[in-house]
Design a protein around this motif. Structure first.
Motif, PDB file in Angstrom:
ATOM      1  N   CYS A 103      28.737  74.910  46.407  1.00  0.00           N
ATOM      2  CA  CYS A 103      28.042  74.989  47.693  1.00  0.00           C
ATOM      3  C   CYS A 103      26.906  75.999  47.638  1.00  0.00           C
ATOM      4  CB  CYS A 103      29.027  75.376  48.795  1.00  0.00           C
ATOM      5  SG  CYS A 103      30.258  74.110  49.110  1.00  0.00           S
ATOM      6  N   SER A 162      24.921  59.661  61.190  1.00  0.00           N
ATOM      7  CA  SER A 162      26.162  60.065  60.517  1.00  0.00           C
ATOM      8  C   SER A 162      25.876  61.005  59.345  1.00  0.00           C
ATOM      9  CB  SER A 162      26.932  58.832  60.035  1.00  0.00           C
ATOM     10  OG  SER A 162      26.160  58.079  59.127  1.00  0.00           O
ATOM     11  N   HIS A 164      23.230  62.916  59.141  1.00  0.00           N
ATOM     12  CA  HIS A 164      22.764  64.157  59.777  1.00  0.00           C
ATOM     13  C   HIS A 164      23.951  65.050  60.136  1.00  0.00           C
ATOM     14  CE1 HIS A 164      19.878  66.039  62.997  1.00  0.00           C
ATOM     15  NE2 HIS A 164      20.304  66.907  62.118  1.00  0.00           N
ATOM     16  N   PHE A 165      25.026  64.459  60.632  1.00  0.00           N
ATOM     17  CA  PHE A 165      26.231  65.251  60.944  1.00  0.00           C
ATOM     18  C   PHE A 165      26.802  65.883  59.677  1.00  0.00           C
ATOM     19  CE2 PHE A 165      27.110  62.419  64.864  1.00  0.00           C
ATOM     20  CZ  PHE A 165      26.354  63.260  65.666  1.00  0.00           C
ATOM     21  N   GLU A 166      26.778  65.138  58.567  1.00  0.00           N
ATOM     22  CA  GLU A 166      27.246  65.699  57.301  1.00  0.00           C
ATOM     23  C   GLU A 166      26.364  66.865  56.863  1.00  0.00           C
ATOM     24  OE1 GLU A 166      28.581  62.953  54.126  1.00  0.00           O
ATOM     25  OE2 GLU A 166      27.939  61.370  55.505  1.00  0.00           O
ATOM     26  N   ALA A 168      24.651  68.797  58.873  1.00  0.00           N
ATOM     27  CA  ALA A 168      24.928  69.903  59.794  1.00  0.00           C
ATOM     28  C   ALA A 168      26.184  70.668  59.380  1.00  0.00           C
ATOM     29  CB  ALA A 168      25.066  69.374  61.222  1.00  0.00           C
ATOM     30  N   ALA A 169      27.165  69.966  58.835  1.00  0.00           N
ATOM     31  CA  ALA A 169      28.394  70.623  58.385  1.00  0.00           C
ATOM     32  C   ALA A 169      28.142  71.532  57.184  1.00  0.00           C
ATOM     33  CB  ALA A 169      29.448  69.575  58.036  1.00  0.00           C
ATOM     34  N   LEU A 170      27.082  71.261  56.426  1.00  0.00           N
ATOM     35  CA  LEU A 170      26.741  72.079  55.262  1.00  0.00           C
ATOM     36  C   LEU A 170      25.721  73.170  55.581  1.00  0.00           C
ATOM     37  CD1 LEU A 170      26.331  69.282  52.552  1.00  0.00           C
ATOM     38  CD2 LEU A 170      28.278  70.833  52.830  1.00  0.00           C
ATOM     39  N   VAL A 184      19.903  73.671  55.012  1.00  0.00           N
ATOM     40  CA  VAL A 184      20.717  73.345  53.836  1.00  0.00           C
ATOM     41  C   VAL A 184      19.937  73.686  52.571  1.00  0.00           C
ATOM     42  CG1 VAL A 184      22.088  71.546  54.943  1.00  0.00           C
ATOM     43  CG2 VAL A 184      19.900  70.943  53.885  1.00  0.00           C
TER      44      VAL A 184
END
Length: 197
Positions: A103, A162, A164-166, A168-170, A184
Motif C-alpha cells: 500500500c 464502483s 471510484h468507491f474502491e 476512495a477506500a485507498l 491515492v
C-alpha cells in the motif's frame, strides 16, 4: 478479449452501408468533414444510427481506430475512410481496478476499461479530476489518461462509480497545489481525489 475476437469483425461490419455518413461543413478549414453516424453515450454504449452496437469484436475494432484531433474532436480513422463521431463525455469507462505491490507510495493501480484496455496509473497515465470542490458539492468525477490525442486533448476513461468507491477506500491524506487533500498513490505519484474534510 482475444486478438482473434477482434479479427472477427470485418471491414464491412464496421461501415455496413454505403452512404451511411454525411459531409458537414468545416468553416475553420474551408472543406467538408465526414460525419459518421456514431455516438458514444455517457454510459459507454456505442450507437450506430441510434441502435446499440453489441458485438464486442466490433467494439474492439472501433476502439482501436479511435483518435482525437488538436481541437478535441473524436475521429474514427481506418485505412479506407475516416470521419468525425459524437462522444457525450469520454469514449471509455474504467470498470475494474486492481493494484500491485504494498500500500501507499509503492503500489501500482491498474484499470480495465469497458473495451478491455489495461492501463496502470502513473506519470504517463495520470488520474485527473476537479478535486478542489466544496465538501457539500456532489463530488468530482475522476478520469484516467489512456493515451495522447493528436494535440493537447488526451483520450480519457471516466472512472466508474464502483471503481471510484474502491479508490476512495485507498485514499490517504496528502497535499496538492499547497492544499490538504485526500488522494491515492501509484508508481510513486500522488493523485488528489478530494478536499480533505
Amino acid at each position: 478479449m482475444s486478438a482473434h475476437d477482434c479479427r472477427d469483425a470485418s471491414r464491412s461490419d464496421v461501415f455496413p452501408a454505403t452512404g451511411a455518413s454525411e459531409t458537414i461543413s468545416d468553416a475553420g478549414q474551408g472543406k467538408g468533414v465526414r460525419q459518421l453516424p456514431f455516438l458514444i453515450r455517457r454510459d459507454g454504449t456505442w450507437l450506430y444510427r441510434g441502435s446499440p452496437v453489441t458485438r464486442k469484436a466490433m467494439l474492439c475494432m472501433f476502439s482501436s481506430m479511435l483518435t482525437r484531433d488538436a481541437e478535441g474532436t473524436y475521429w474514427l480513422k481506418t485505412p479506407m475512410e475516416s470521419g468525425v463521431i459524437q462522444v457525450e463525455d469520454v469514449p471509455y469507462i474504467a470498470v475494474e481496478m486492481d493494484f500491485k505491490g504494498s500500500c501507499g507510495r509503492r503500489q501500482t493501480l491498474c484499470f480495465r476499461t469497458n473495451m478491455d484496455e489495461l492501463v496502470c496509473v502513473g506519470p504517463d497515465h495520470p488520474i485527473s479530476c476537479d478535486w478542489n470542490r466544496p465538501a457539500d458539492d456532489c463530488g468530482s468525477i475522476p478520469y484516467v489518461h489512456l493515451r495522447d490525442g493528436e494535440g493537447d486533448f488526451p483520450i480519457l476513461a471516466r472512472i466508474s462509480r464502483s471503481v471510484h468507491f474502491e479508490l476512495a477506500a485507498l485514499a490517504v491524506p496528502g497535499h496538492a497545489e499547497g492544499k490538504p487533500c485526500l488522494g491515492v498513490w501509484s508508481q510513486d505519484c500522488f493523485f488528489p481525489l478530494s478536499r480533505q474534510p
